[in-house]
Design a protein around this motif. Structure first.
Motif, PDB file in Angstrom:
ATOM      1  N   SER A  88       0.810  -1.224   0.000  1.00 19.16           N
ATOM      2  CA  SER A  88       0.000   0.000   0.000  1.00 19.16           C
ATOM      3  C   SER A  88       0.842   1.273   0.000  1.00 19.16           C
ATOM      4  CB  SER A  88      -0.955   0.014   1.200  1.00 19.16           C
ATOM      5  OG  SER A  88      -0.242   0.080   2.417  1.00 19.16           O
ATOM      6  N   GLU A  89       2.115   1.152   0.417  1.00 16.44           N
ATOM      7  CA  GLU A  89       3.000   2.312   0.376  1.00 16.44           C
ATOM      8  C   GLU A  89       3.266   2.781  -1.053  1.00 16.44           C
ATOM      9  OE1 GLU A  89       6.482   1.131   2.408  1.00 16.44           O
ATOM     10  OE2 GLU A  89       5.635   1.359   4.425  1.00 16.44           O
ATOM     11  N   LYS A  90       3.028   1.906  -2.027  1.00 21.25           N
ATOM     12  CA  LYS A  90       3.341   2.226  -3.421  1.00 21.25           C
ATOM     13  C   LYS A  90       2.108   2.500  -4.284  1.00 21.25           C
ATOM     14  CE  LYS A  90       7.670   1.547  -2.520  1.00 21.25           C
ATOM     15  NZ  LYS A  90       8.605   2.711  -2.430  1.00 21.25           N
ATOM     16  N   ILE A  91       0.916   2.224  -3.770  1.00 22.23           N
ATOM     17  CA  ILE A  91      -0.305   2.366  -4.581  1.00 22.23           C
ATOM     18  C   ILE A  91      -1.400   3.041  -3.761  1.00 22.23           C
ATOM     19  CG2 ILE A  91       0.166   0.416  -6.105  1.00 22.23           C
ATOM     20  CD1 ILE A  91      -1.543  -1.332  -4.276  1.00 22.23           C
ATOM     21  N   SER A  93       5.281  -3.118 -11.628  1.00 21.96           N
ATOM     22  CA  SER A  93       4.166  -4.005 -11.959  1.00 21.96           C
ATOM     23  C   SER A  93       2.906  -3.633 -11.190  1.00 21.96           C
ATOM     24  CB  SER A  93       4.543  -5.459 -11.662  1.00 21.96           C
ATOM     25  OG  SER A  93       5.626  -5.872 -12.463  1.00 21.96           O
ATOM     26  N   ILE A  94       3.032  -3.358  -9.882  1.00 24.05           N
ATOM     27  CA  ILE A  94       1.844  -3.045  -9.091  1.00 24.05           C
ATOM     28  C   ILE A  94       1.311  -1.653  -9.442  1.00 24.05           C
ATOM     29  CG2 ILE A  94       2.993  -2.019  -7.068  1.00 24.05           C
ATOM     30  CD1 ILE A  94       0.035  -4.520  -7.056  1.00 24.05           C
ATOM     31  N   GLN A  95       2.205  -0.722  -9.758  1.00 23.21           N
ATOM     32  CA  GLN A  95       1.745   0.612 -10.137  1.00 23.21           C
ATOM     33  C   GLN A  95       1.132   0.639 -11.534  1.00 23.21           C
ATOM     34  OE1 GLN A  95       5.156   3.176  -9.419  1.00 23.21           O
ATOM     35  NE2 GLN A  95       4.595   3.428  -7.270  1.00 23.21           N
ATOM     36  N   LYS A  96       1.489  -0.325 -12.367  1.00 23.54           N
ATOM     37  CA  LYS A  96       0.859  -0.457 -13.680  1.00 23.54           C
ATOM     38  C   LYS A  96      -0.605  -0.834 -13.525  1.00 23.54           C
ATOM     39  CE  LYS A  96       1.595  -2.566 -18.224  1.00 23.54           C
ATOM     40  NZ  LYS A  96       2.464  -3.491 -19.018  1.00 23.54           N
ATOM     41  N   LYS A 150       0.242   5.220  -9.048  1.00 23.84           N
ATOM     42  CA  LYS A 150       1.128   5.597  -7.946  1.00 23.84           C
ATOM     43  C   LYS A 150       0.347   6.210  -6.804  1.00 23.84           C
ATOM     44  CE  LYS A 150       5.125   6.490 -10.929  1.00 23.84           C
ATOM     45  NZ  LYS A 150       6.151   7.492 -11.324  1.00 23.84           N
ATOM     46  N   ARG A 151       0.871   6.034  -5.607  1.00 23.97           N
ATOM     47  CA  ARG A 151       0.269   6.662  -4.440  1.00 23.97           C
ATOM     48  C   ARG A 151       0.603   8.153  -4.475  1.00 23.97           C
ATOM     49  NH1 ARG A 151      -1.802   4.300  -0.096  1.00 23.97           N
ATOM     50  NH2 ARG A 151      -2.134   5.559   1.774  1.00 23.97           N
TER      51      ARG A 151
END
Length: 271
Positions: A141-144, A257-260, A264-265
């Motif tokens: 969750s820190e990244k999205i 990959s997760i931000q794709k 972005k958060r």
């Protein structure tokens, strides 16, 4: 006497003769028959057949697919390096996914995802499991722009449980070692759920047993919609690797990959 016995043996019908074992194929790479069967089972499980042409579904083709995934020469022959990878503890999710297993770009549509811990391991205090699950979710969750909310009794998007053997889905666990856990991609029913093999020895360190935080972070990546990564430094790499906990975190590949999937958060802005 011996000539008579030999004569009788020579007169036995062909149907009574013992069958000679068939030679193993070239791609077996000199393995024993048992080792080759184990390799076949591995390929069928983690590189499942699709609806493509028959030759693309051959074991040799699947072996090449595995070699390509792990960055090895695509010889189609089972080398000692391939055998070594096959023997490592790993995630139960296939490395190559088809549509029937994971819809393309499966993701949650809400920015608040609920989770519930339905059962625990006897290896760790329940409070430690709670803490490590929360930490694993925070790593993502820190990244999205996603928040995770724990619930205790109602339905949840992600249900986490420890179980063993046949446990109600199509992917039974196999006891200590081998498959450590598996997770389902976002969706209804089992979608998002994470199952850990209760027969493993789960720990909160990197010197003994299987580190729960390492595996939980990986499996929750699947719960968010990520497939396996070929990057050996990535959390989403399929095989379990030991390492120092202080250096544990998402790789560049994991983050991209997760931000794709979720973006972005937003950066916090201070007055």
């Amino acid at each position: 006497m011996w000539l008579q016995v030999l004569g009788v043996l020579c007169l036995l019908p062909n149907s009574l003769a013992l069958p000679l074992p068939l030679p193993l194929p070239l791609e077996a790479g000199g393995l024993s028959e048992q080792e080759w069967k184990q390799a076949q089972n591995y390929l069928k499980r983690f590189y499942p057949y699709s609806f493509r042409a028959k030759d693309e579904n051959s074991l040799k083709s699947k072996l090449k697919e595995m070699q390509k995934f792990f960055g090895l020469p695509t010889t189609g022959i089972l080398s000692s390096r391939v055998k070594e990878i096959m023997q490592k503890p790993r995630c139960g999710v296939p490395d190559v996914l088809n549509f029937s297993i994971s819809p393309s770009k499966a993701k949650w549509t809400s920015d608040i995802i609920t989770y519930r811990i339905a059962s625990y391991t006897v290896d760790l205090p329940e409070s430690t499991v709670d803490e490590l699950v929360e930490k694993a979710l925070d790593i993502w969750s820190e990244k999205i722009p996603i928040e995770f909310q724990r619930v205790f009794f109602e339905d949840a998007d992600i249900v986490i449980r420890f179980t063993r053997g046949v446990h109600g889905d199509a992917y039974p666990f196999d006891g200590p070692g081998n498959t450590l856990a598996h997770a389902f991609f976002p969706g209804e029913g089992l979608g998002g759920d994470v199952h850990f093999d209760a027969d493993e020895y789960w720990t909160n360190d990197s010197s003994t047993g299987t580190n729960f935080l390492f595996v939980a972070t990986h499996e929750l990546g699947h719960s968010l919609g990520l497939s396996h990564s070929s990057d050996p430094n990535a959390v989403m790499y399929p095989t379990y690797k030991e390492g120092d906990m202080k250096d544990f975190g998402l790789s560049k590949d994991d983050i991209e990959s997760i931000q794709k999937l979720y973006g972005k958060r937003p950066e916090l802005k201070y007055p």
